[in-house]
Design an enzyme around this catalytic site. Structure first.
Site: not given
Length: 242
Positions: A53, A57, A173
């Site tokens: 993934g 960030f 988030d």
């Protein structure tokens, strides 16, 4: 290219690997500092074939232990995250222990000199490595599932979020990519990179608006104040898209 290891480094890796194996078996174990050498070793030096993934960030790699068990290793981008953000994420993860929160096993913050190429020449530069190690979860998303299963996933997300709010942790988030599923389809909230932990009577503010477009509460657009209601809006969007 694999990094060569000295006997001392090999011994450090072995000790840390044994600690990591024990933590996987003991769900009450606290996250602990892990050496960069171990995280390099179990991810095959962060090889492309271990990448599972990539986000704004960090990149996440699959780490494979000698006993066949797996972990997820999150490697932060140096330019996109400052030390305070990293410390905040570790603090939130250490505080959050719940069946619907991804389990943090360890962290790594190392800084040392490395020869890097600059303007065509090799120079000695200080390189910082910031990484987190989590339980490995192989599934994400709930699309395509029958409604009863999707309801159970939504219920689990709500329970995890309720727990975070009770611990005074604001995720900031919450979106489908930060909700993972274990082998039993139990949802676990992940992605605490911009989360904030605060005291019971503390009010916190942020100078920069960050999060995933479409999941950010409208009131955050006009205010620097952070509240748990920001998460509730994000949860609503997640449910609508489930």
């Amino acid at each position: 290219m694999r990094h060569s290891t000295s006997q001392s480094e090999h011994n450090d890796i072995t000790r840390a690997l044994n600690d990591l194996k024990l933590m996987l078996l003991d769900e009450t174990a606290e996250p602990k500092a892990l050496p960069l050498s171990l995280l390099r070793d179990i991810t095959n030096d962060f090889s492309e074939d271990r990448r599972i993934g990539t986000g704004g960030f960090a990149t996440v790699y699959k780490g494979i232990l000698e006993n066949g068990l797996s972990v997820a290793v999150k490697r932060m981008y140096y330019s996109n995250l400052d030390d305070n953000d990293f410390h905040q994420e570790i603090q939130c993860l250490i505080e959050a222990k719940h069946k619907n929160i991804v389990r943090c096993l360890g962290y790594c913050f190392e800084s040392h000199g490395e020869m890097v190429r600059y303007n065509g020449k090799f120079v000695m530069a200080e390189v910082q490595h910031r990484l987190l190690c989590f339980e490995y979860l192989s599934k994400d998303g709930s699309s395509g599932l029958e409604w009863r299963m999707r309801y159970q996933i939504i219920k689990g997300i709500c329970q995890g979020l309720h727990y975070l709010h009770a611990k005074h942790i604001v995720h900031l988030d919450l979106n489908p990519t930060n909700i993972l599923l274990d082998d039993n389809m139990v949802p676990k909230i992940a992605g605490f990179g911009i989360s904030r932990c605060f005291g019971k009577d503390e009010t916190i503010y942020t100078e920069t608006l960050r999060g995933t477009p479409g999941y950010i509460a409208p009131q955050r657009m006009d205010s620097t104040k952070i509240t748990i209601y920001s998460n509730i809006f994000s949860l609503g969007v997640v449910i609508l898209l489930s």
